[in-house]
Design a protein around this motif. Sequence first.
Motif, mmCIF file in Angstrom:
data_model
loop_
_atom_site.group_PDB
_atom_site.id
_atom_site.type_symbol
_atom_site.label_atom_id
_atom_site.label_comp_id
_atom_site.label_asym_id
_atom_site.label_seq_id
_atom_site.Cartn_x
_atom_site.Cartn_y
_atom_site.Cartn_z
ATOM 1 N N VAL A 216 -7.595 -9.457 2.644
ATOM 2 C CA VAL A 216 -6.455 -9.005 3.438
ATOM 3 C C VAL A 216 -5.461 -8.249 2.570
ATOM 4 C CG1 VAL A 216 -4.413 -9.783 4.716
ATOM 5 C CG2 VAL A 216 -6.660 -10.771 5.222
ATOM 6 N N ASP A 217 -5.175 -8.776 1.395
ATOM 7 C CA ASP A 217 -4.207 -8.136 0.499
ATOM 8 C C ASP A 217 -4.652 -6.729 0.130
ATOM 9 O OD1 ASP A 217 -1.802 -8.349 -1.278
ATOM 10 O OD2 ASP A 217 -3.318 -8.039 -2.815
ATOM 11 N N ARG A 218 -5.930 -6.570 -0.177
ATOM 12 C CA ARG A 218 -6.430 -5.236 -0.536
ATOM 13 C C ARG A 218 -6.369 -4.288 0.666
ATOM 14 N NH1 ARG A 218 -11.668 -4.729 -4.292
ATOM 15 N NH2 ARG A 218 -10.193 -5.920 -5.568
ATOM 16 N N ALA A 219 -6.688 -4.782 1.854
ATOM 17 C CA ALA A 219 -6.617 -3.951 3.058
ATOM 18 C C ALA A 219 -5.179 -3.531 3.354
ATOM 19 C CB ALA A 219 -7.210 -4.700 4.247
ATOM 20 N N LEU A 220 -4.231 -4.421 3.100
ATOM 21 C CA LEU A 220 -2.819 -4.095 3.310
ATOM 22 C C LEU A 220 -2.346 -3.018 2.339
ATOM 23 C CD1 LEU A 220 -1.319 -7.652 3.907
ATOM 24 C CD2 LEU A 220 -1.377 -5.783 5.572
ATOM 25 N N ARG A 221 -2.785 -3.097 1.094
ATOM 26 C CA ARG A 221 -2.399 -2.082 0.104
ATOM 27 C C ARG A 221 -2.964 -0.713 0.476
ATOM 28 N NH1 ARG A 221 -3.872 -6.042 -3.749
ATOM 29 N NH2 ARG A 221 -5.616 -4.730 -4.472
ATOM 30 N N GLU A 222 -4.188 -0.708 0.961
ATOM 31 C CA GLU A 222 -4.799 0.554 1.367
ATOM 32 C C GLU A 222 -4.085 1.127 2.592
ATOM 33 O OE1 GLU A 222 -9.213 1.994 0.862
ATOM 34 O OE2 GLU A 222 -9.083 0.615 2.551
ATOM 35 N N THR A 223 -3.731 0.278 3.529
ATOM 36 C CA THR A 223 -3.007 0.733 4.722
ATOM 37 C C THR A 223 -1.633 1.259 4.355
ATOM 38 O OG1 THR A 223 -4.179 -0.950 6.034
ATOM 39 C CG2 THR A 223 -2.241 0.082 7.032
ATOM 40 N N GLU A 224 -0.988 0.646 3.386
ATOM 41 C CA GLU A 224 0.315 1.131 2.932
ATOM 42 C C GLU A 224 0.216 2.563 2.416
ATOM 43 O OE1 GLU A 224 4.023 -0.475 0.224
ATOM 44 O OE2 GLU A 224 1.982 -1.037 -0.368
ATOM 45 N N MET A 225 -0.841 2.859 1.670
ATOM 46 C CA MET A 225 -1.043 4.206 1.181
ATOM 47 C C MET A 225 -1.260 5.182 2.334
ATOM 48 S SD MET A 225 -3.264 6.829 0.485
ATOM 49 C CE MET A 225 -4.838 6.045 0.738
ATOM 50 N N ILE B 247 -2.284 -6.488 9.348
ATOM 51 C CA ILE B 247 -1.964 -5.060 9.270
ATOM 52 C C ILE B 247 -1.020 -4.664 10.410
ATOM 53 C CG2 ILE B 247 -2.933 -2.742 9.522
ATOM 54 C CD1 ILE B 247 -5.386 -3.716 7.973
ATOM 55 N N LYS B 248 -1.293 -5.158 11.591
ATOM 56 C CA LYS B 248 -0.449 -4.840 12.749
ATOM 57 C C LYS B 248 0.976 -5.341 12.543
ATOM 58 C CE LYS B 248 0.148 -3.715 17.177
ATOM 59 N NZ LYS B 248 0.053 -2.329 17.681
ATOM 60 N N ARG B 249 1.111 -6.525 12.004
ATOM 61 C CA ARG B 249 2.437 -7.102 11.779
ATOM 62 C C ARG B 249 3.207 -6.330 10.713
ATOM 63 N NH1 ARG B 249 2.681 -13.286 9.969
ATOM 64 N NH2 ARG B 249 1.487 -12.370 8.256
ATOM 65 N N ARG B 250 2.514 -5.867 9.663
ATOM 66 C CA ARG B 250 3.167 -5.149 8.570
ATOM 67 C C ARG B 250 3.446 -3.687 8.926
ATOM 68 N NH1 ARG B 250 2.535 -5.539 2.871
ATOM 69 N NH2 ARG B 250 2.080 -7.761 3.223
ATOM 70 N N PHE B 251 2.557 -3.080 9.736
ATOM 71 C CA PHE B 251 2.688 -1.646 10.037
ATOM 72 C C PHE B 251 2.609 -1.401 11.546
ATOM 73 C CE2 PHE B 251 0.596 -2.134 5.898
ATOM 74 C CZ PHE B 251 1.473 -1.436 5.079
ATOM 75 N N PRO B 252 3.581 -1.907 12.310
ATOM 76 C CA PRO B 252 3.520 -1.760 13.773
ATOM 77 C C PRO B 252 3.626 -0.317 14.239
ATOM 78 C CG PRO B 252 5.666 -2.583 13.092
ATOM 79 C CD PRO B 252 4.801 -2.617 11.876
ATOM 80 N N GLU B 253 4.138 0.561 13.378
ATOM 81 C CA GLU B 253 4.299 1.968 13.769
ATOM 82 C C GLU B 253 2.966 2.717 13.793
ATOM 83 O OE1 GLU B 253 4.453 2.012 9.252
ATOM 84 O OE2 GLU B 253 5.060 0.668 10.887
ATOM 85 N N LEU B 254 1.930 2.180 13.152
ATOM 86 C CA LEU B 254 0.640 2.859 13.094
ATOM 87 C C LEU B 254 -0.194 2.576 14.343
ATOM 88 C CD1 LEU B 254 -0.510 2.234 9.403
ATOM 89 C CD2 LEU B 254 0.538 4.300 10.355
ATOM 90 N N VAL B 255 -0.838 3.610 14.861
ATOM 91 C CA VAL B 255 -1.855 3.413 15.882
ATOM 92 C C VAL B 255 -2.990 2.611 15.261
ATOM 93 C CG1 VAL B 255 -3.576 4.591 17.312
ATOM 94 C CG2 VAL B 255 -1.265 5.529 17.108
ATOM 95 N N MET B 256 -3.546 1.662 16.013
ATOM 96 C CA MET B 256 -4.614 0.831 15.475
ATOM 97 C C MET B 256 -5.829 0.835 16.388
ATOM 98 S SD MET B 256 -4.766 -3.262 14.569
ATOM 99 C CE MET B 256 -3.836 -3.120 13.034
ATOM 100 N N GLY B 257 -6.990 1.111 15.787
ATOM 101 C CA GLY B 257 -8.267 0.950 16.458
ATOM 102 C C GLY B 257 -9.085 -0.113 15.752
ATOM 103 N N ILE B 258 -10.002 -0.723 16.483
ATOM 104 C CA ILE B 258 -10.888 -1.760 15.934
ATOM 105 C C ILE B 258 -12.326 -1.324 16.146
ATOM 106 C CG2 ILE B 258 -11.641 -4.165 16.065
ATOM 107 C CD1 ILE B 258 -8.791 -3.897 15.056
ATOM 108 N N LEU B 259 -13.132 -1.454 15.096
ATOM 109 C CA LEU B 259 -14.564 -1.160 15.171
ATOM 110 C C LEU B 259 -15.316 -2.273 14.467
ATOM 111 C CD1 LEU B 259 -17.125 0.481 15.605
ATOM 112 C CD2 LEU B 259 -16.430 1.986 13.728
#
Length: 260
Positions: free
Chosen positions: A35-44, A82-94
């Motif tokens: 999760v931590d690594r995914a959050l860092r990537e999403t931040e970028m 990710i949704k909680r940290r970056f609510p402004e981003l559109v999110m899709g799930i695959l």
Amino acid sequence: MEYLRGIEKMVLSMIQPEPLPGSYRHKDMSIDQIVDRALRETEMVAENHFDGVIIQNMNDMPIRQITRPEVIAYMTRIAYDIKRRFPELVMGILVNWDGVAGLSVADAVGADFVRVEHLFTGANVTSAGILQGQCVEIADLRKRTGSKIKVYADVYEVHGIPIGKKAIGDAAWECVHEAFADGLFISGKTPEESIEMIKEVRKRLPDTPVFLGGGATGKNIHELMKYYDGVSVATWIKNGDMKNPIDVERAKIFIKEAKF
């Protein structure tokens, strides 16, 4: 045409977490570390002005069609954080390759849409065998739960071989009018083929959102975005291998070419 959050020409980055516990390629990384690594990537991704992300367990290969319950649980955890940290981003799930599981995760976390790859309609031969359309099961889940999550379906994903292949316009029309997809992902094996395909689809579905599902690079995306409503990118901004982390410089180039 109904755009996700009203955004035209949407640019999405794939977020593909490290192999999840229980998968063949998983070693010793805990879910907290994943999760931590995914959050860092999403931040970028957010810092470079992408409109959103699609979270995909691509690193869990090989993957069967019906996913295991722990995958749904881990993907929900990752997507929720990710949704909680970056609510402004559109999110899709695959979720590979289970659209019912993907919709379940998307609905649980309040994502904007689920991408159903390979198996919304028809049947595809893949490395995992024959994958069969899940549009009936997905429609049933939407009805039972009252889900408002948009369903975006791939039509003839380039890594599968369709059984009984139809003309792309006919196949796309069926996805929307017989299987009730809200939007589509369309891509060919080359940029030229992708443009030919989207032109045919537009003749039958002028008001359906269509995203480019693959093959985009910093060199061709400016031209391709003249035809598509959005794009998802992974390989090019990861230096040719989806197992790599996102290259920040390539991400900057891509977003500039796609948006301007």
